[in-house]
Design an enzyme around this catalytic site. Structure first.
Site: not given
Ligand code: FE2
Length: 439
Positions: A62, A215, A157, A218, A314, A64
């Site tokens: 995971h 996701h 996102q 969270e 992440d 970005h």
């Molecule tokens: Fe993430």
């Protein structure tokens, strides 16, 4: 392209399962033999591991890569919350260029290789009608393919339903070659729209035969229960093993009776789980006074139930997290601390959560220390996985297809104390637990 190496024989390695004095022969890019005292083929390059730990490479399930190394652009995240990070990323997006995104991602890939991290699943934001980050990362994936595996996730996102055009852009990204379907149900406008986004994304994954990685939940809000919906659709659509819930932090705050039912449901559905300990120990609990919640999902409980759980990095130096350096041992160490997984067996599981478990989640072919697997690995300056975690061990050697990609000098400090050894050795094995003698 990497050139085909000659035979490489690694002597005297310790393996993560505890076997010592093991030799590994790499031929034509694959492990041809693994065992004690292998004969050296004529002309082979021989490297002495000197008893250090040889592990399959680290895998980050995971990340970005489109936002990495952008810290400070256009400003920093002062509240430290997820929501300010999303706002900040929204401010940066119109300023991005394809070249700058690719340059930062490539710089991170260099860090990854040097750390023995040779496969990364990266989410890429599709809430931009230009799909600029998608194009940049597809190009980066092509450029690093011979030495680093990148798996791209089409990630809306700003919300699949909340952001105008996101669903069409996500499908365009898949058409361009993005591998996996992403989502963010807890960021949709309502719980109902979050559930609807999960349903649509899971059905799209089934229709296209792709993996799904959302996701999910969270947040510190224990009422955020999208993972339940994700597990339901995973089972309904036959996505077992191909679907993953990332973050799942609301599970930390849920009522224990509900969480017990939920953990069993996740296990039954074949859903994988990814915790991101560095990020969620800093992002979560921001609205708490004291006591402050830790915010990481229920890692040992999920593992005990048979769920495949990985730890992900992440973020590194981006709108959500100002720190990090592609060090999956740092990630696993934080996961170990937050989850209180301190026993020797639990530490071993933390090591697996940055190696074999994420490899399973990504579906990596030919991963591992078996004859026939690709000759990838990392030689760590440690004698066991537990010691590697404790020391965040140096990566002495990184191998891909039997070829050395990176070397690091052993960590050593020179003491200047009279009457003491000159070199400090931080390695020290935990003695084996004494066995109770039979009566
Ligand atoms: Fe993430």
């Amino acid at each position: 392209m990497l050139k085909t190496p000659r035979d490489l024989l690694i002597r005297h390695a310790t393996l993560p399962d505890g076997r010592c004095g093991i030799d590994l022969l790499a031929r034509d890019g694959y492990f041809a033999a693994i065992g004690p005292a292998l004969p050296a083929p004529e002309g082979a390059e021989v490297l002495d591991a000197d008893g250090w730990l040889f592990s399959p490479p680290f895998v980050d399930a995971h990340f970005h890569l489109d936002s990495t190394l952008s810290h400070g652009l256009p400003r920093t995240n002062d509240s430290g919350t997820l929501l300010e990070g999303i706002r900040l990323w929204g401010e940066l997006k119109p300023l991005l260029t394809e070249e700058a995104v690719a340059e930062r991602a490539l710089a991170y890939c260099d860090w990854a290789v040097a750390r023995g991290l040779l496969a990364i699943r990266t989410h890429v934001d599709v809430c931009d009608e230009r799909l600029l980050a998608v194009r940049a990362l597809l190009e980066v994936k092509r450029r690093v393919a011979s030495y680093l595996t990148l798996q791209l996730v089409a990630f809306p996102q700003d919300g699949l339903l909340r952001s105008a055009g996101a669903e069409a852009q996500l499908k365009r990204a898949l058409d361009l070659g993005v591998d996996v379907i992403g989502g963010i149900p807890h960021h949709e406008r309502s719980a109902a729209e979050g559930a609807e986004s999960v349903r649509r994304l899971a059905e799209l994954a089934a229709e296209r035969g792709l993996m799904l990685d959302l996701h999910c939940d969270e947040t510190d809000d224990p009422a955020s229960r999208h993972v339940e919906t994700l597990a339901l659709h995973t089972q309904r659509l036959g996505l077992q093993g191909r679907a993953t819930g990332s973050h799942l932090t609301s599970m930390h705050s849920m009522d224990n009776a509900y969480a017990a039912k939920l953990v069993a449901l996740i296990a039954d559905s074949g859903l994988n789980a990814i915790a991101n300990p560095l990020i969620n120990i800093t992002l979560q609990g921001r609205y708490d006074s004291y006591p402050k919640r830790r915010g990481m999902t229920r890692v040992p409980e999920l593992m005990d139930a048979g769920v495949t759980v990985a730890f992900g990095h992440d973020c590194v130096m981006d709108p959500w997290y100002a720190l990090g350096s592609a060090d999956m041992l740092e990630v696993a160490s934080m996961g170990l601390h937050v989850a209180q997984m301190t026993s020797q067996a639990a530490q071993q599981r933390c090591f697996e959560a940055v190696t074999t478990n994420p490899a399973r989640i990504l579906g990596l072919q030919g991963y591992g220390l078996e004859v026939g697997c690709r000759a990838d690995g990392v030689l760590l300056q440690a004698r066991s996985p537990q010691e590697a975690l404790r020391l965040r061990a140096q990566r002495l050697l990184v191998l891909r297809g039997g070829q050395v990609l990176s070397r690091m000098v052993p960590a050593a400090a020179q003491l200047c104390l009279p009457g003491r050894p000159q070199v400090v050795d931080f390695t020290r094995q935990t003695p084996a637990t004494p066995q109770t003698p039979p009566r």
